[in-house]
Design an enzyme around this catalytic site. Structure first.
Site, mmCIF file in Angstrom:
data_model
loop_
_atom_site.group_PDB
_atom_site.id
_atom_site.type_symbol
_atom_site.label_atom_id
_atom_site.label_comp_id
_atom_site.label_asym_id
_atom_site.label_seq_id
_atom_site.Cartn_x
_atom_site.Cartn_y
_atom_site.Cartn_z
ATOM 1 N N CYS A 34 0.850 -1.203 0.000
ATOM 2 C CA CYS A 34 0.000 0.000 0.000
ATOM 3 C C CYS A 34 0.881 1.246 0.000
ATOM 4 O O CYS A 34 2.025 1.218 0.468
ATOM 5 C CB CYS A 34 -0.887 0.054 1.242
ATOM 6 S SG CYS A 34 -2.049 -1.299 1.410
ATOM 7 N N ASP A 35 0.309 2.322 -0.518
ATOM 8 C CA ASP A 35 0.971 3.623 -0.414
ATOM 9 C C ASP A 35 -0.097 4.701 -0.387
ATOM 10 O O ASP A 35 -1.072 4.623 -1.138
ATOM 11 C CB ASP A 35 1.919 3.868 -1.590
ATOM 12 C CG ASP A 35 2.755 5.110 -1.372
ATOM 13 O OD1 ASP A 35 3.768 5.015 -0.650
ATOM 14 O OD2 ASP A 35 2.391 6.179 -1.889
ATOM 15 N N SER A 36 0.066 5.684 0.474
ATOM 16 C CA SER A 36 -0.929 6.749 0.616
ATOM 17 C C SER A 36 -0.313 8.122 0.400
ATOM 18 O O SER A 36 0.830 8.373 0.780
ATOM 19 C CB SER A 36 -1.552 6.712 2.018
ATOM 20 O OG SER A 36 -2.245 5.514 2.239
#
Length: 201
Positions: A71-73
């Site tokens: 994941c990356d935000s």
């Protein structure tokens, strides 16, 4: 089947554990700037998805039979800027002063890889966008929040599930995505690689 979370985020780990999954945590160590630089003019959604894929792929090669989730935000501001972790008090302070009383979009890229016999057999990726309406902390509140250190290592310089939650007036969309991993999107991506929640609970 191992469920591997390719992230050092304690918030993502907590979301998964509260939802009945206790993943193996492996930190990818991906050079995010290099991944971003290799992309030809990506949209913000393409950027966070590419970073999530890179993180999952960095871990997948060491697995034999597993599901690997990356994941990356980032926060997309009303001015069109894409912001990751501020890193310093000064940057976090400036971001909060620009975003106070306004709305931004928290983008979280997700990648799910199904590894069989040491090879990535299936892959699925997408991103989730959730609108975040920010409150306006007083100067004393903002300085105390910055001094806590919490906003320095999180996308957009805020958390929903920590001290930053006091200064979020509301969201439009998936709360788990704002925390760092969208449970509904992850479930859909797992389905695309042939895995159901009943396989990993």
């Amino acid at each position: 089947m191992r469920f591997v979370l390719a992230s050092a985020s304690p918030a993502r780990l907590t979301v998964l554990r509260n939802a009945g999954v206790d993943p193996v945590v492996r930190v990818s160590g991906v050079d995010e700037d290099a991944v971003a630089a290799a992309l030809p003019d990506p949209t913000p959604g393409e950027l966070v998805t590419a970073l999530a894929i890179a993180k999952a792929e960095a871990i997948a090669g060491d697995e034999r039979d597993a599901v690997v989730v990356g994941c990356d935000s980032m926060l997309l501001t009303p001015d069109g800027d894409v912001e990751g972790k501020p890193g310093t008090v000064e940057v976090a302070r400036e971001r909060w002063r620009r975003m106070a009383g306004r709305s931004g979009t928290l983008l979280t890229g997700h990648a799910v890889l199904r590894v069989l016999d040491g090879v990535v057999a299936e892959r699925a990726a997408d991103h989730q966008a959730t609108a975040v309406r920010f409150g306006t902390p007083s100067e004393a509140e903002l300085e105390a929040y910055l001094a806590s250190g919490e906003p320095l290592g999180v996308a957009g310089a805020f958390t929903l599930d920590g001290r930053g939650g006091w200064f979020v007036d509301g969201i439009d969309g998936d709360p788990s995505s704002v925390i760092g991993i969208s449970l509904p999107l992850t479930r859909r991506l797992l389905g695309r690689v042939g895995v159901e929640m009943s396989d990993i609970w």
